[in-house]
Design a protein around this motif. Structure first.
Motif, short mmCIF file in Angstrom:
data_model
loop_
_atom_site.label_atom_id
_atom_site.label_comp_id
_atom_site.label_asym_id
_atom_site.label_seq_id
_atom_site.Cartn_x
_atom_site.Cartn_y
_atom_site.Cartn_z
N PHE A 1 7.39 47.20 13.60
CA PHE A 1 6.61 46.25 12.80
C PHE A 1 5.35 45.82 13.54
O PHE A 1 4.27 45.72 12.96
N CYS A 2 5.51 45.56 14.82
CA CYS A 2 4.36 45.08 15.60
C CYS A 2 3.33 46.20 15.74
O CYS A 2 2.13 45.97 15.62
N ARG A 3 3.80 47.40 15.96
CA ARG A 3 2.93 48.55 16.12
C ARG A 3 2.11 48.79 14.86
O ARG A 3 0.94 49.13 14.90
N GLU A 4 2.75 48.58 13.70
CA GLU A 4 2.09 48.85 12.42
C GLU A 4 1.29 47.66 11.90
O GLU A 4 0.60 47.79 10.90
N ALA A 5 1.42 46.50 12.57
CA ALA A 5 0.74 45.30 12.08
C ALA A 5 -0.77 45.44 12.20
O ALA A 5 -1.28 46.11 13.09
N GLN A 6 -1.50 44.81 11.26
CA GLN A 6 -2.96 44.79 11.31
C GLN A 6 -3.40 43.84 12.43
O GLN A 6 -2.72 42.89 12.74
N GLY A 7 -4.56 44.09 12.98
CA GLY A 7 -5.08 43.16 13.98
C GLY A 7 -5.17 43.81 15.33
O GLY A 7 -4.19 44.39 15.80
N GLY A 8 -6.32 43.69 15.97
CA GLY A 8 -6.63 44.45 17.19
C GLY A 8 -5.68 44.26 18.34
O GLY A 8 -4.68 44.96 18.49
N GLU A 9 -5.98 43.25 19.16
CA GLU A 9 -5.22 43.00 20.38
C GLU A 9 -3.77 42.66 20.03
O GLU A 9 -3.51 41.95 19.06
N ARG A 10 -2.82 43.17 20.80
CA ARG A 10 -1.42 42.75 20.60
C ARG A 10 -0.77 42.45 21.94
O ARG A 10 -1.29 42.82 22.99
N TYR A 11 0.37 41.78 21.90
CA TYR A 11 0.95 41.25 23.14
C TYR A 11 2.45 41.53 23.26
O TYR A 11 3.15 41.62 22.25
N VAL A 12 2.89 41.66 24.51
CA VAL A 12 4.31 41.80 24.81
C VAL A 12 4.75 40.56 25.59
O VAL A 12 4.13 40.22 26.60
N VAL A 13 5.76 39.87 25.09
CA VAL A 13 6.22 38.66 25.77
C VAL A 13 7.69 38.79 26.14
O VAL A 13 8.53 39.13 25.30
N CYS A 14 7.97 38.56 27.42
CA CYS A 14 9.35 38.56 27.88
C CYS A 14 9.84 37.12 27.87
O CYS A 14 9.31 36.25 28.58
#
Lengths: 244, 600
Positions: free
Chosen positions: B229-242
């Motif tokens: 879902f996150c990979r396919e989401a619209q919007g440039g920058e994305r984040y990984v949070v532990c």
């Protein structure tokens, strides 16, 4: 972008009544547009849904959700009037009553107070739970407005109005849990030292008697006020009747 | 320990801004640094931060007021917080607290007049297998006993800096008792990342999907789906949070994973970044584990040097990913992913409304994956060893293994890893629990099991668990647990929604009414009613699970309530005669006429 590909309108059922909706609307948006009343306190259609008071709980697929935040979707069966929903709603209202100090007979807002009107609508006759009787202050430092924190129900409408409409951020919520409380952005923490003005949107959105204009009182006699004349299910939010 | 003068606050903030940055979302990190240096957040620091970050002073004070580890007024040079989970209580923390307060001449929560020390309680610090535990200026103290408390009091009186306290006091053990799929090996040389680069993101994601891995934080959302879902989401920058905000009372396995399996956790985050296309990640570490920061930083630095993190990872153009550590400051609610994101943005940790979910609108409104520490670790191994390797253990709906934090009444508390589907009884046998009365599975928010339920299995389809496993033997009064949890949830409610904010406090007061022997059967029904409202109508999972312990014990341990009831039907919540005590004191009367008749 919206293209009507076919003529069938989207709709869901609210207590058996067919409610049309546009994609993107919440259950609350669609119900209000259709003239159907779902009790609410922290919701005001002029601001983004908040979902904190929980008074607008409705039953959807054996779960309870807040109508103001739940997206409307095709074919939903929404229960806003069963005994179970009414009981939950009543308990939430009773919690709000015992959390603060709400003395209706001594309140200038009585008769035009949404908390009181929703309580009547829901059939709440007494606060039921043990009162917390918190010690809270009254801030009368502003020339035009007074804030009685005893009556604040933490709906954050003034916070949102000041931030999103007035561009001022006069109000904020501080603390956490039962200690959460409304605070004012000014060097002294008093309203009189803030940039708040009587013309602010934030002065006209409080659903209860926490933010009140000064220099007038009981202009409309008790018995003739907004919700004395018609139930809230007919006339809606008090803010919509205020001259801004 | 002396704290610098507040004249230095503006200068300190300027340094902190230069070092950490001026983005508004760094507010909480600056505040934590200020608190650490000055023992509180002085007005001068608030002013300097407000100017620099473009937030109002009120917003900053509201954040200080929200987080338990931030203070408006000075704390002692030594700020000692005694962990107050039920497991600490079972190990005698209340006695140690009294002892320490007596020795130092302080009241809990009140700084000593000379500013030397403050002693207070805090929510579970995640040392349940080596308690009673405490924090001193944020550093973890373990295995406290009267002897150590005595010595701690001396060290405080002598103003001995923490560096010169015996290292033994700060020793934190892993206590790994049973290793399975994930714990049997800690090493990794970046194999999963090489596999990702060799086979591509689609293949790596397919492997995670094949594994059936579900989130290890408790809710159990399918990991591959979240990443997709996150990979396919619209919007440039994305984040990984532990999500390393391991706040659930009784859980401490993430602490061990971050200590001894750090590379695997970081690798899992890097892998996720490669799959979803993130360039930046965060480890949101609970403030109680701040002592782990130097270790975590050193692992991140080593991995950067080894080209496993940073720019052009493993020489692959465009594979850039780096990780910042953000600290929490004492707020259980921040373990909930949307509250965590709010906190990551520097705000009060209040849950967001959903939808939108973080996968489409998370950190700064951008697509964000938030996963538990254990989930990232498992994902790294899955891509390295294949989905079937993981799936080979567990049940149909609960693939793989689960790492448990076992504490309470047992001979061998610590970390145990089992295939999902393992019965509770098996865990009890392995940890050496005798005469078991109850087991609290998945923390204060979890399920209370009676001795009749020990054949139930740990799995999403029966007993979902984030890993906390607390054992109570027959010598325990289960109402002690209920009281502890009821206070915990009042302390940790964010206060946003009515049922959790008010209902939780009403529930606590009724539990105390029972404990005081003032309750009636009516009150027990009230507790059920309030609990049901909280469960059904709360805004987030905290409020919805907060009454579980009350509802479960009312059903399974009715006697802990029943034997304390004062009357069968109804007892008022206040004592009329006691209410007249002030009037009696004012009039100087104590005669019979000044008292109401005893209960009719």
């Amino acid at each position: 972008m919206k293209v009507a590909l076919n003529k069938t309108r989207n709709s869901f059922r609210l207590d058996g009544r067919e409610i049309p909706f546009e994609p993107g609307q919440t259950i609350m948006d669609a119900a209000l547009a259709a003239g159907a009343y779902i009790p609410h306190l922290c919701h005001n259609p002029q601001f983004a849904p908040h979902g904190s008071c929980r008074v607008c709980v409705v039953g959807v697929n054996a779960r309870q959700v807040s109508a103001c935040t739940a997206p409307a979707s095709e074919g939903l069966d929404v229960d806003s009037s069963s005994a179970e929903i009414q009981e939950t709603r009543k308990a939430i209202l009773q919690m709000l009553f015992v959390e603060g100090n709400h003395v209706c007979p001594a309140c200038e807002k009585s008769g035009a107070c949404q908390l009181q009107a929703v309580a009547y609508y829901t059939g709440m006759l007494a606060p039921h739970f043990t009162h917390f009787f918190p010690r809270r202050e009254v801030d009368a430092s502003h020339p035009d407005y007074v804030i009685d924190f005893n009556r604040c129900i933490l709906c954050e409408l003034c916070v949102r109005a000041s931030r999103d409409h007035d561009g001022k951020r006069v109000f904020a919520i501080s603390g956490r849990g039962l200690g959460s409380h409304l605070v004012i952005d000014s060097p002294s923490g008093r309203l009189g030292d803030s940039t708040f003005a009587a013309t602010d949107k934030a002065a006209h959105v409080c659903p209860v008697g926490a933010i009140l204009p000064k220099h007038k009182g009981y202009e409309v006699p008790i018995g003739e006020r907004l919700y004395d004349r018609e139930p809230i299910s007919e006339v809606g939010d008090v803010a919509a009747h205020e001259e801004a | 320990m002396s704290t610098p003068s507040i004249d230095q606050a503006a200068g300190f903030v300027a340094d902190s801004l230069a070092r950490r940055g001026r983005d508004p979302e760094l507010l909480l990190q600056h505040l934590i640094a200020v608190q650490r240096c000055f023992s509180f957040v002085p007005e001068e620091a608030v002013a300097a931060l407000a100017d620099a970050l473009g937030v109002t002073r009120t917003q900053i004070r509201a954040a200080v007021d929200f987080y338990a580890f931030l203070h408006e007024r000075p704390r002692g040079g030594f700020d000692i917080l005694v962990s107050d989970n039920i497991t600490d209580r079972m190990l005698g923390n209340q006695r140690l607290l009294r002892l320490l307060c007596e020795r130092l001449g302080v009241e809990p929560g009140v700084s000593r007049a000379d500013g030397r020390v403050t002693v207070d309680l805090t929510s579970c610090t995640g040392m349940c297998d080596q308690g009673p535990a405490a924090l001193v200026n944020g550093q973890a103290l373990t295995r406290l006993d009267p002897g150590r408390i005595d010595h701690v009091a001396d060290l405080v009186e002598e103003d001995t800096p923490l560096e010169r306290w015996p290292g033994e006091y700060f020793r934190v053990e892993d206590n790994i008792r049973r290793a399975g799929l994930l714990l049997s090996e800690a090493e990794t040389d970046g194999t999963s990342l090489r596999s990702l680069l060799a086979k591509g993101a689609d293949a790596a994601l397919a492997e995670v999907e094949r594994s059936g891995l579900r989130g290890r934080g408790g809710a159990g959302f399918t990991t591959a789906l979240k990443w997709k879902f996150c990979r396919e989401a619209q919007g440039g920058e994305r984040y990984v949070v532990c999500n390393a905000d391991e706040g659930e009372p009784g859980t401490f396995k993430d602490r061990v994973l971050l200590t001894s399996y750090t590379d695997l956790v970081v690798e899992g985050m890097t892998l996720c970044a490669g799959i979803i296309g993130a360039r930046k990640g965060f480890i949101y570490l609970r403030g109680e584990y701040a002592y782990l920061v130097p270790h975590l930083e050193s692992v991140l630095a080593r991995r950067r040097a080894d080209s496993l993190l940073g720019e052009t990872i493993l020489g692959h153009d465009g594979f850039d990913f780096d990780i910042d550590i953000h600290l929490g400051a004492g707020a259980y609610i921040c373990g909930e992913e949307s509250a965590l994101i709010e906190s990551l943005e520097g705000k009060r940790g209040v849950t967001r409304k959903r939808p939108p979910f973080p996968v489409t609108s998370g950190f700064l409104g951008r697509p964000t994956v938030v996963n538990n520490v254990e989930t990232f670790l498992a994902a790294a191994r899955v891509v390295e060893r294949g989905g079937y390797w993981f799936r080979g253990e567990g049940t149909d709906q609960s693939a793989g293994s689960k790492i448990l934090s076992v504490s309470g009444d047992c001979a061998r508390p610590g970390i145990y890893e089992y295939p999902f589907g393992t019965p509770v009884r098996r865990v009890l046998e392995d940890c050496g629990a005798q005469r078991v009365q109850a087991v609290q599975v998945s923390g204060a928010a979890g399920a209370t099991l009676s001795a009749a339920e020990l054949d139930r299995v740990l799995a999403f389809e029966d007993l979902p668990t984030a890993g906390s496993f607390m054992v109570f033997d027959q010598g325990r009064d289960m109402l002690d647990m209920v009281r502890n949890f009821a206070h915990f949830f009042v302390h940790e409610s964010c206060g946003f929604c009515t049922p959790c904010r008010v209902g939780g406090a009403l529930l606590r007061d009724l539990v105390e009414k029972v404990a005081a022997g003032q309750a009636s059967a009516y009150d027990l029904e009230e507790m059920r009613g309030i609990g049901a409202v909280m469960k059904k109508s709360s805004y987030c999972g905290l409020g919805a699970t907060a009454p579980n312990h009350v509802l479960h014990t009312l059903d399974k341990f009715p006697d802990i309530y029943g034997r304390r009831l004062r009357s069968a039907a109804y007892t008022p919540s206040f004592d009329l005669d006691a209410a007249l005590s002030e009037a009696r004191a004012l009039t100087g009367r104590e005669d019979a006429g000044a008292h109401l008749e005893a209960d009719a």
